[in-house]
Design an enzyme around this catalytic site. Sequence first.
Site, PDB file in Angstrom:
ATOM      1  N   GLU A  80      47.300  33.307  32.340  1.00  0.00           N
ATOM      2  CA  GLU A  80      48.210  34.378  32.744  1.00  0.00           C
ATOM      3  C   GLU A  80      49.458  33.846  33.449  1.00  0.00           C
ATOM      4  O   GLU A  80      50.566  34.294  33.200  1.00  0.00           O
ATOM      5  CB  GLU A  80      47.468  35.357  33.670  1.00  0.00           C
ATOM      6  CG  GLU A  80      48.371  36.423  34.250  1.00  0.00           C
ATOM      7  CD  GLU A  80      47.627  37.393  35.181  1.00  0.00           C
ATOM      8  OE1 GLU A  80      46.401  37.317  35.291  1.00  0.00           O
ATOM      9  OE2 GLU A  80      48.309  38.228  35.788  1.00  0.00           O
ATOM     10  N   ASP A 103      46.395  34.833  43.612  1.00  0.00           N
ATOM     11  CA  ASP A 103      46.038  35.259  42.256  1.00  0.00           C
ATOM     12  C   ASP A 103      46.189  34.151  41.218  1.00  0.00           C
ATOM     13  O   ASP A 103      47.222  34.068  40.565  1.00  0.00           O
ATOM     14  CB  ASP A 103      46.941  36.424  41.841  1.00  0.00           C
ATOM     15  CG  ASP A 103      46.385  37.180  40.653  1.00  0.00           C
ATOM     16  OD1 ASP A 103      45.325  36.790  40.177  1.00  0.00           O
ATOM     17  OD2 ASP A 103      47.022  38.163  40.224  1.00  0.00           O
ATOM     18  N   GLU A 161      43.997  47.448  43.214  1.00  0.00           N
ATOM     19  CA  GLU A 161      45.028  47.763  42.219  1.00  0.00           C
ATOM     20  C   GLU A 161      44.764  49.104  41.535  1.00  0.00           C
ATOM     21  O   GLU A 161      44.802  49.217  40.315  1.00  0.00           O
ATOM     22  CB  GLU A 161      45.134  46.645  41.187  1.00  0.00           C
ATOM     23  CG  GLU A 161      45.557  45.323  41.807  1.00  0.00           C
ATOM     24  CD  GLU A 161      45.780  44.213  40.780  1.00  0.00           C
ATOM     25  OE1 GLU A 161      45.139  44.236  39.719  1.00  0.00           O
ATOM     26  OE2 GLU A 161      46.625  43.340  41.055  1.00  0.00           O
TER      27      GLU A 161
HETATM   28  C1  BDP Z   1      45.774  40.031  38.054  1.00  0.00           C
HETATM   29  C2  BDP Z   1      46.129  40.493  36.689  1.00  0.00           C
HETATM   30  C3  BDP Z   1      45.596  41.849  36.339  1.00  0.00           C
HETATM   31  C4  BDP Z   1      44.120  41.907  36.682  1.00  0.00           C
HETATM   32  C5  BDP Z   1      43.911  41.542  38.125  1.00  0.00           C
HETATM   33  C6  BDP Z   1      42.447  41.410  38.477  1.00  0.00           C
HETATM   34  O1  BDP Z   1      47.526  40.495  36.584  1.00  0.00           O
HETATM   35  O2  BDP Z   1      45.822  42.064  34.975  1.00  0.00           O
HETATM   36  O3  BDP Z   1      43.601  43.161  36.427  1.00  0.00           O
HETATM   37  O4  BDP Z   1      44.461  40.289  38.392  1.00  0.00           O
HETATM   38  O5  BDP Z   1      41.968  40.285  38.484  1.00  0.00           O
HETATM   39  O6  BDP Z   1      45.874  38.649  38.017  1.00  0.00           O
HETATM   40  O7  BDP Z   1      41.789  42.392  38.744  1.00  0.00           O
END
Ligand code: BDP
Length: 714
Positions: free
Chosen positions: A403, A375, A301
């Site tokens: 989340e 996720d 990401e």
């Molecule tokens: C996702 C989240 C994000 C996190 C990412 C992670 O939306 O905010 O940074 O995972 O775990 O679930 O790195």
Amino acid sequence: MNLKKFISLALLGLLIFNTQAQEGYELWLDYKEIQDPTVEKSYTSFLNNTEVIGNSSTIQSIKKELQLARAGFDFEDSEPNNESKLIIGVQNKLPSTLKNQINTKNLGEEGYKITTINNGNTIVISGNSEIALLYGTYGFLREMQQWNDISALNIEDKPKIQKRVLNHWDNLDRTVERGYAGFSIWDWHLLPELIKPEYKDYARANAAIGINGTVLTNVNSNALILTPHYIEKVKALAEVFRPYGIQVYLTARFSAPIELGDLDTADPLDENVKKWWKNIADEIYAEIPDFGGFLVKADSEGQPGPFQYDRTHVDGANMLAEAVASHNGIIMWRAFVYSEEDPDDRAKQAYDQFIPYDGKFADNVMVQVKNGAIDFQPREPFHPMFGAMPNTPLMMEFQITQEYLGFSSHLVFLPKLFEEVLDEDTYSNGENSTVAKIIDGTNSNKKLTGIAGVANIGTEKNWTGHPFGQADWYGFGRLAWDPYIDSKDIAQEWLKINFSNEEDFVKPMTDLLIESRETVVNYMTPLGLHHIMATSHHYGPGPWVDDLGRPEWNPVYYHKADKNGIGFDRTASGSNALAQYAKPIAEKYSNPKTTPEKYLLWFHHLPWDYEMKNGKSLWNNIALHYQKGVEQVEQMQKTWATMEQYVNEEEFEKTSMLLAIQLEEAKWWRDACLSYFQQFSEMELPTGVPEPEHDLEYYKSIERPYAPGINPSW
Ligand code: BDP
């Protein structure tokens, strides 16, 4: 001080204490008055006559905790038995008469033993370290908080997992990514001079459930945390946590050597880069000798990582591992990776990237794998990496903060979710190779074991916002200590400690907690649906979203609803993610008829009129699940309404209001999702499911731009 002043101060103290208790600040260390006369007498006898051997800061903490418990349990009316005695001491420091009777050989460094001897008159809490004594003391007090009979107490307990860690996604500006309980509890600006009482209470609460590590900073990290100015602050926190056996870790930004202005590359094979990290590690360890190590999100990401230099995860992780190895530090290298260039099913990508490196990581590296492959969804099948890397220590990453599960406005008992995953059989080493056995190392004799939970903690007076969010933190700790504990036992334990021991409270509320997980799955993502939340903040439904930059950010990518049906085909005719699982699973799940219905649409794309086990169509089942979820929240409300007498006013009111929000939102989820999917199914809603109040355009138009938890730097 004159008497009048003393009384008014005492009353004020009581008022403050009482208000805090009402607000839930005390967490599970709220030692409530014992109202059972039969147990009260024996508790008084032991707690009023204790001997704690030693004088270190950990021993002081034990003494303090016993004092707090004594004051809270309030033994005023009870006549102690003067012959009873509680002795707490490290085994090799016990008086010689006791030493022979207490064998702590198999307890390791952290395990403890509570032994009753001398015709029930002496209880000894022992172990091989002072931290073990602290755990033993908390274990002992936990028995009392539940009003258990301690007349013949014999407990031997030791953690099954070594690194039991909270991950705080806390930014240096005190915002918390995916945090729904206020701001970060770390007041970076005022550290190290200002040591808030919360820091110690945080450490006490964690030690009481066996957590022994905390990563203070967000995985989307800021290199500044590695500078001397911040290390001084981290050191101050580490000093508060040390007597409680809690090690501090930080997130390491891979590009830090460049960002902090020292080098023009972060290539992990570059000698200067290696040296740079070694220096940073040495500097940290000079200040914090028991520093735990680094957690790293790399090449994920948008975070920097070794790929930019054509290097691998192994190159990156091992370079950092070398920097901390001589200090006994570890690297937790995250496997939450998926690439914008890779058109393959996102669920497959972490496995594909990591499996070739099995056995290649340094001994002090753990690969931290999320539950699950997409996720932290309300339900996902276990991540196929578990079981597929027999020569690499894999750490489980659970998300305690909600989340994707309604933030801190929905009551969802997450230990039930965690348990489901831990109990799944991976078949990686024959039958009964459960995820728990992979994590605790028994499946392949792993030397390093660990589990992490993304914290749900913030500056809210009760730490977690929702009063029941505390149960998720508590339950995570208990499962980290022992991943085989039944989530029902955890629920009961927490309810008794937190609210009341009355059977009429504990029984129905345990059922409520246990059912609450399935409830949220029903009204959000039934039958294997996933990631259909609104975009970015993930609050509320958004199955229609299809315009985001990367395909796998869009909910339509995950449900694939069209006139022909719904679901993600992960069998051989689709993405073939199933091939990443062991044969018995891959075979069973390749056929929709033998796939557990809870995972159906995770693995299959099926027509709307597909006939399910109950003889009804898939469409009807989807609709009925959404409806059931709503009805289950109504039932939760009804049950809670009868509990007023058992809980304090503040928590009763707050939970009632939050349940009302949860019900409204369960209906929102049901109506929005069904209106959206109905345009493809073109089928009537089954009897019992009401028509949505509004049309689809209305649900699509709902926006929540200020929903909390979004990273301000996005
Ligand atoms: C996702 C989240 C994000 C996190 C990412 C992670 O939306 O905010 O940074 O995972 O775990 O679930 O790195």
